[in-house]
Design a protein around this motif. Structure first.
Motif, PDB file in Angstrom:
ATOM      1  N   ILE A  25       0.772  -1.278  -0.115  1.00  0.00           N
ATOM      2  CA  ILE A  25       0.102   0.004  -0.058  1.00  0.00           C
ATOM      3  C   ILE A  25       0.981   1.310  -0.169  1.00  0.00           C
ATOM      4  CG2 ILE A  25      -1.627   1.340   1.412  1.00  0.00           C
ATOM      5  CD1 ILE A  25      -2.979  -1.445   2.141  1.00  0.00           C
ATOM      6  N   MET A  26       1.851   1.320   0.697  1.00  0.00           N
ATOM      7  CA  MET A  26       2.651   2.532   0.980  1.00  0.00           C
ATOM      8  C   MET A  26       3.443   2.631  -0.380  1.00  0.00           C
ATOM      9  SD  MET A  26       6.038   3.241   3.348  1.00  0.00           S
ATOM     10  CE  MET A  26       5.255   3.355   5.097  1.00  0.00           C
ATOM     11  N   HIS A  27       3.897   1.440  -0.972  1.00  0.00           N
ATOM     12  CA  HIS A  27       4.556   1.462  -2.188  1.00  0.00           C
ATOM     13  C   HIS A  27       3.944   2.299  -3.403  1.00  0.00           C
ATOM     14  CE1 HIS A  27       6.358  -0.634  -5.886  1.00  0.00           C
ATOM     15  NE2 HIS A  27       7.498  -0.115  -5.748  1.00  0.00           N
ATOM     16  N   CYS A  28       2.315   1.698  -3.314  1.00  0.00           N
ATOM     17  CA  CYS A  28       1.567   2.187  -4.539  1.00  0.00           C
ATOM     18  C   CYS A  28       1.535   3.715  -4.166  1.00  0.00           C
ATOM     19  CB  CYS A  28       0.326   1.423  -4.509  1.00  0.00           C
ATOM     20  SG  CYS A  28       0.348   0.022  -5.385  1.00  0.00           S
ATOM     21  N   THR A  29       1.223   4.245  -3.097  1.00  0.00           N
ATOM     22  CA  THR A  29       1.164   5.591  -2.813  1.00  0.00           C
ATOM     23  C   THR A  29       2.408   6.434  -3.210  1.00  0.00           C
ATOM     24  OG1 THR A  29      -0.492   5.014  -0.779  1.00  0.00           O
ATOM     25  CG2 THR A  29       0.807   7.150  -0.626  1.00  0.00           C
ATOM     26  N   PHE A  30       3.432   5.732  -2.774  1.00  0.00           N
ATOM     27  CA  PHE A  30       4.818   6.295  -2.988  1.00  0.00           C
ATOM     28  C   PHE A  30       4.841   6.632  -4.577  1.00  0.00           C
ATOM     29  CE2 PHE A  30       9.080   6.248  -4.077  1.00  0.00           C
ATOM     30  CZ  PHE A  30       9.775   7.236  -3.442  1.00  0.00           C
ATOM     31  N   LYS A  32       2.634   7.002  -6.797  1.00  0.00           N
ATOM     32  CA  LYS A  32       1.612   7.942  -7.478  1.00  0.00           C
ATOM     33  C   LYS A  32       2.151   9.438  -6.963  1.00  0.00           C
ATOM     34  CE  LYS A  32      -2.080   5.546  -5.603  1.00  0.00           C
ATOM     35  NZ  LYS A  32      -3.374   5.023  -5.184  1.00  0.00           N
ATOM     36  N   GLN A  33       2.544   9.503  -5.928  1.00  0.00           N
ATOM     37  CA  GLN A  33       2.908  10.748  -5.242  1.00  0.00           C
ATOM     38  C   GLN A  33       4.440  11.372  -5.778  1.00  0.00           C
ATOM     39  OE1 GLN A  33       2.514  10.599  -0.956  1.00  0.00           O
ATOM     40  NE2 GLN A  33       0.535  10.889  -1.160  1.00  0.00           N
ATOM     41  N   THR A  61       0.238  -3.374  -7.158  1.00  0.00           N
ATOM     42  CA  THR A  61       1.245  -2.561  -7.676  1.00  0.00           C
ATOM     43  C   THR A  61       1.087  -2.938  -9.477  1.00  0.00           C
ATOM     44  OG1 THR A  61       2.623  -2.839  -5.943  1.00  0.00           O
ATOM     45  CG2 THR A  61       3.631  -2.526  -7.868  1.00  0.00           C
TER      46      THR A  61
END
Length: 71
Positions: A25-30, A32-33, A61
């Motif tokens: 989840i953090m990887h996907c957010t990272f 995108k941002q 991912t």
């Protein structure tokens, strides 16, 4: 500490330092941002190079990368 960066023939994108552990989840957010703004800045299509870390190969991912058209 981990780091993430990107580069192309058009120049460099962001270079970021990441503290702690990252899950899918953090990887996907990272991505995108941070990845998407770098790609827009560089104006290029991209090939994302990563290893087979579990967070890189999750369905979440893979779906994100397909959605944003990154190979």
């Amino acid at each position: 500490i981990m780091f993430w960066g990107c580069m192309s023939a058009a120049g460099t994108g962001e270079l970021l330092f990441i503290e702690g552990n990252m899950d899918s989840i953090m990887h996907c957010t990272f991505l995108k941002q941070n990845m998407m703004p770098s790609l827009q800045k560089l104006g290029r299509t991209a090939v994302l190079q990563h290893d087979n870390d579990p967070k890189h190969t999750t369905n979440m991912t893979i779906a994100l990368l397909r959605k944003v058209q990154v190979k």
